[in-house]
Write a protein that holds these residues in place. Structure first.
Motif, PDB file in Angstrom:
ATOM      1  N   PRO A  11       0.818  -1.204   0.000  1.00 27.39           N
ATOM      2  CA  PRO A  11       0.000   0.000   0.000  1.00 27.39           C
ATOM      3  C   PRO A  11       0.852   1.253   0.000  1.00 27.39           C
ATOM      4  CG  PRO A  11       0.002  -1.009   2.177  1.00 27.39           C
ATOM      5  CD  PRO A  11       0.697  -1.963   1.256  1.00 27.39           C
ATOM      6  N   HIS A  12       0.432   2.242  -0.784  1.00 26.83           N
ATOM      7  CA  HIS A  12       1.111   3.533  -0.824  1.00 26.83           C
ATOM      8  C   HIS A  12       0.506   4.425   0.241  1.00 26.83           C
ATOM      9  CE1 HIS A  12       2.721   7.289  -2.278  1.00 26.83           C
ATOM     10  NE2 HIS A  12       1.495   7.764  -2.401  1.00 26.83           N
ATOM     11  N   VAL A  13       1.326   4.983   1.113  1.00 30.67           N
ATOM     12  CA  VAL A  13       0.840   5.855   2.175  1.00 30.67           C
ATOM     13  C   VAL A  13       1.198   7.289   1.803  1.00 30.67           C
ATOM     14  CG1 VAL A  13       0.920   6.415   4.617  1.00 30.67           C
ATOM     15  CG2 VAL A  13       1.158   4.038   3.879  1.00 30.67           C
ATOM     16  N   ARG A  58      -4.934  12.039 -14.552  1.00 35.01           N
ATOM     17  CA  ARG A  58      -4.680  12.211 -15.983  1.00 35.01           C
ATOM     18  C   ARG A  58      -3.537  11.344 -16.467  1.00 35.01           C
ATOM     19  NH1 ARG A  58      -2.598  18.483 -16.526  1.00 35.01           N
ATOM     20  NH2 ARG A  58      -1.856  18.789 -14.406  1.00 35.01           N
ATOM     21  N   ASP A  59      -2.837  10.684 -15.549  1.00 37.14           N
ATOM     22  CA  ASP A  59      -1.708   9.838 -15.905  1.00 37.14           C
ATOM     23  C   ASP A  59      -2.188   8.395 -16.090  1.00 37.14           C
ATOM     24  OD1 ASP A  59       0.644   8.399 -16.134  1.00 37.14           O
ATOM     25  OD2 ASP A  59       1.690   9.524 -14.579  1.00 37.14           O
ATOM     26  N   PRO A  60      -2.136   7.845 -17.303  1.00 33.05           N
ATOM     27  CA  PRO A  60      -2.619   6.473 -17.522  1.00 33.05           C
ATOM     28  C   PRO A  60      -1.855   5.436 -16.719  1.00 33.05           C
ATOM     29  CG  PRO A  60      -1.587   7.377 -19.528  1.00 33.05           C
ATOM     30  CD  PRO A  60      -1.690   8.491 -18.555  1.00 33.05           C
ATOM     31  N   LEU A  61      -0.615   5.720 -16.325  1.00 36.16           N
ATOM     32  CA  LEU A  61       0.159   4.771 -15.527  1.00 36.16           C
ATOM     33  C   LEU A  61      -0.516   4.487 -14.192  1.00 36.16           C
ATOM     34  CD1 LEU A  61       2.661   3.062 -14.911  1.00 36.16           C
ATOM     35  CD2 LEU A  61       3.831   5.174 -14.201  1.00 36.16           C
ATOM     36  N   ALA A  62      -1.211   5.478 -13.640  1.00 34.38           N
ATOM     37  CA  ALA A  62      -1.873   5.290 -12.353  1.00 34.38           C
ATOM     38  C   ALA A  62      -2.870   4.138 -12.406  1.00 34.38           C
ATOM     39  CB  ALA A  62      -2.584   6.580 -11.941  1.00 34.38           C
ATOM     40  N   PHE A  63      -3.579   4.007 -13.519  1.00 36.06           N
ATOM     41  CA  PHE A  63      -4.596   2.968 -13.621  1.00 36.06           C
ATOM     42  C   PHE A  63      -3.984   1.604 -13.954  1.00 36.06           C
ATOM     43  CE2 PHE A  63      -6.668   7.025 -14.808  1.00 36.06           C
ATOM     44  CZ  PHE A  63      -7.360   7.182 -13.613  1.00 36.06           C
ATOM     45  N   GLU A  64      -2.872   1.617 -14.655  1.00 39.05           N
ATOM     46  CA  GLU A  64      -2.143   0.371 -14.878  1.00 39.05           C
ATOM     47  C   GLU A  64      -1.698  -0.214 -13.537  1.00 39.05           C
ATOM     48  OE1 GLU A  64       1.102   0.634 -17.642  1.00 39.05           O
ATOM     49  OE2 GLU A  64       0.015   2.015 -18.956  1.00 39.05           O
ATOM     50  N   MET A  65      -1.191   0.634 -12.660  1.00 32.43           N
ATOM     51  CA  MET A  65      -0.714   0.180 -11.359  1.00 32.43           C
ATOM     52  C   MET A  65      -1.839  -0.324 -10.469  1.00 32.43           C
ATOM     53  SD  MET A  65       2.075   3.156 -10.499  1.00 32.43           S
ATOM     54  CE  MET A  65       2.239   2.565  -8.819  1.00 32.43           C
ATOM     55  N   ALA A  66      -3.054   0.206 -10.649  1.00 33.51           N
ATOM     56  CA  ALA A  66      -4.175  -0.155  -9.778  1.00 33.51           C
ATOM     57  C   ALA A  66      -4.818  -1.484 -10.148  1.00 33.51           C
ATOM     58  CB  ALA A  66      -5.226   0.947  -9.817  1.00 33.51           C
ATOM     59  N   GLY A  68      -3.840  -4.426 -10.158  1.00 37.45           N
ATOM     60  CA  GLY A  68      -3.550  -5.561  -9.286  1.00 37.45           C
ATOM     61  C   GLY A  68      -4.283  -5.557  -7.962  1.00 37.45           C
ATOM     62  N   TRP A  69      -4.854  -4.419  -7.550  1.00 36.34           N
ATOM     63  CA  TRP A  69      -5.475  -4.379  -6.220  1.00 36.34           C
ATOM     64  C   TRP A  69      -6.881  -3.773  -6.184  1.00 36.34           C
ATOM     65  CZ3 TRP A  69      -6.755   0.520  -4.712  1.00 36.34           C
ATOM     66  CH2 TRP A  69      -6.018   1.581  -5.263  1.00 36.34           C
ATOM     67  N   ILE A  70      -7.344  -3.181  -7.277  1.00 37.80           N
ATOM     68  CA  ILE A  70      -8.648  -2.527  -7.237  1.00 37.80           C
ATOM     69  C   ILE A  70      -9.766  -3.499  -6.889  1.00 37.80           C
ATOM     70  CG2 ILE A  70      -9.003  -2.783  -9.734  1.00 37.80           C
ATOM     71  CD1 ILE A  70     -10.491  -0.097  -9.674  1.00 37.80           C
TER      72      ILE A  70
END
Length: 335
Positions: A11-13, A58-66, A68-70
C-alpha cells in the motif's frame, strides 16, 4: 524488455493521511480522489468508511498500477481518467473531495518520465503523456518567457541568468535530457551546501508546472469541487509549496467571507453568503513521526473546508493569487 516501473504490491501511504482522515472524520458516503496516483488516499478513505471513491488521474500509468489491487474493494472504487478540474462532470452531490497536488513519487522515481533532475531521462514532465513537453518549452520559448516561467512558477531568483544560459546552450546543441538541463542550471548557481535543495529544484518545478498547467488546473479544480460537493461535503487539499498553499488559503478565505477590507478607509464590501466554512483554521503540516517516515513530506500543508448551502459565485484567478504569465494576462477564467 524490463523496466524500472514501480509496482503496487504494497500500500502507498501518502503524506498527511493521518491528519487528513482525522480532520474529515467520520468518513462516509461518496468521495472523489482527484489526484489518484498510487491510490493511497483512496485506500485510506475506503478503509476509514467511505461507501464509494471515484479515483481521477490524468496519468494512464496510475490505472495500470491499480489493476492488481482494485478488486480488493469489491466495486467500491471506480476510476476515471481525466483532470480534476472537470470533477463536476464526473460526479455530483459528493460527500468529500481530496486533492494531493504536485508530482507523485511514482512519477519522480521513473527516469523515463523526465521529472527528476537526479535521474537521466528524456526532458518530458507531462503528467498526461501528451501535449508539449518540457523539452519543447526549452527549445521554443524566448529568453524572457523562459525567465518568467522559472521566476513566477518556480520562484527561482536567478531566473534571468538561467534562461540566458539555456538559450545560449540550445544554440550549440538541443537540450533533450534531464541531466543535460540540470547541468546547465548548476553552472549558473553556487554549489549547494549540505542540507540545501539541489540547484535545479526550482527551475524543474517551474517547467513542470508550466507543462501541466498546474496552477490553472488548481484554480479550476477548486471551483469544480465547489460545484460538485453537497452541502456539508468536505474539501481537503494537500499542497507542497508556498504558491499552491497561498492559492488554497485565499480560496478558502474568499469563500468563507474572510477577505475583509484592505484598510479602514476602503469602502465596505457587501457581504455575500459563504460557500465554505473552515475546518482547519491554519495549515496542518507533518508531525515528527511522519517526517521520520517520509522526509518528502516536510513541505506538505493540509487545508480543509466544509461546503455550505450557498450557491457558487464567480471568482477570478487574481483573487486567490494565482501567478500568471504575461501572455496569459487578460484571459482570466471565471466560473
Amino acid at each position: 524488455m524490463t523496466t524500472d516501473r514501480p509496482t503496487s504490491t504494497g500500500p502507498h501511504v501518502p503524506v498527511l493521511l493521518r491528519p487528513l482522515l482525522k480532520a474529515v472524520a467520520p468518513v462516509t458516503g461518496r468521495w472523489l480522489d482527484g489526484t489518484f496516483g498510487a491510490g493511497g488516499y483512496s485506500r485510506g478513505l475506503l478503509e476509514a468508511g467511505a461507501d464509494h471513491v471515484i479515483g481521477v488521474d490524468r496519468d494512464p500509468l496510475a490505472f495500470e498500477m491499480a489493476e492488481g489491487w482494485i478488486g480488493d474493494y469489491a466495486g467500491r472504487l471506480s476510476l476515471q481518467q481525466g483532470v480534476f478540474s472537470r470533477m463536476d462532470d464526473y460526479a455530483q452531490d459528493l460527500d468529500g473531495v481530496v486533492l494531493d497536488l504536485g508530482v507523485s513519487s511514482m512519477q519522480l522515481d521513473l527516469a523515463e518520465r523526465g521529472f527528476s533532475f537526479m535521474r537521466d531521462g528524456p526532458l518530458d514532465m507531462r503528467m498526461s503523456q501528451d501535449g508539449p513537453s518540457a523539452a519543447d518549452l526549452v527549445a521554443e520559448l524566448d529568453e524572457a518567457a523562459l525567465a518568467d516561467i522559472l521566476f513566477l512558477f518556480g520562484e527561482e531568483r536567478a531566473s534571468r541568468r538561467i534562461a540566458r544560459a539555456i538559450v545560449k546552450a540550445r544554440t550549440e546543441a538541443p537540450i533533450t535530457t534531464t541531466l543535460q538541463l540540470a547541468g546547465i542550471i548548476e553552472g549558473c548557481l553556487p554549489r549547494s551546501k549540505p542540507g540545501q535543495s539541489h540547484p535545479a529544484t526550482r527551475s524543474f518545478q517551474g517547467l513542470r508546472i508550466a507543462v501541466n498547467a498546474e496552477y490553472e488546473e488548481l484554480f479550476e479544480g477548486l471551483l469544480a469541487a465547489e460545484r460538485a460537493l453537497k452541502p456539508g461535503g468536505l474539501l481537503a487539499v494537500v499542497t507542497f509549496h508556498s504558491i499552491e498553499d497561498r492559492m488554497v488559503k485565499r480560496f478558502f478565505q474568499h469563500r468563507a467571507g474572510k477577505t475583509g477590507r484592505a484598510n479602514r478607509y476602503a469602502p465596505e464590501v457587501e457581504e455575500t453568503p459563504s460557500q465554505f466554512t473552515l475546518v482547519t483554521r491554519k495549515a496542518v503540516g507533518p508531525d515528527d513521526e511522519e517526517l521520520t517516515e517520509n522526509p518528502r513530506s516536510r513541505s506538505a500543508r493540509l487545508r480543509v473546508g466544509r461546503r455550505t448551502e450557498a450557491a457558487p459565485i464567480a471568482i477570478s484567478a487574481k483573487d486567490i493569487g494565482m501567478p500568471q504569465l504575461k501572455q496569459a494576462q487578460g484571459r482570466d477564467k471565471r466560473s
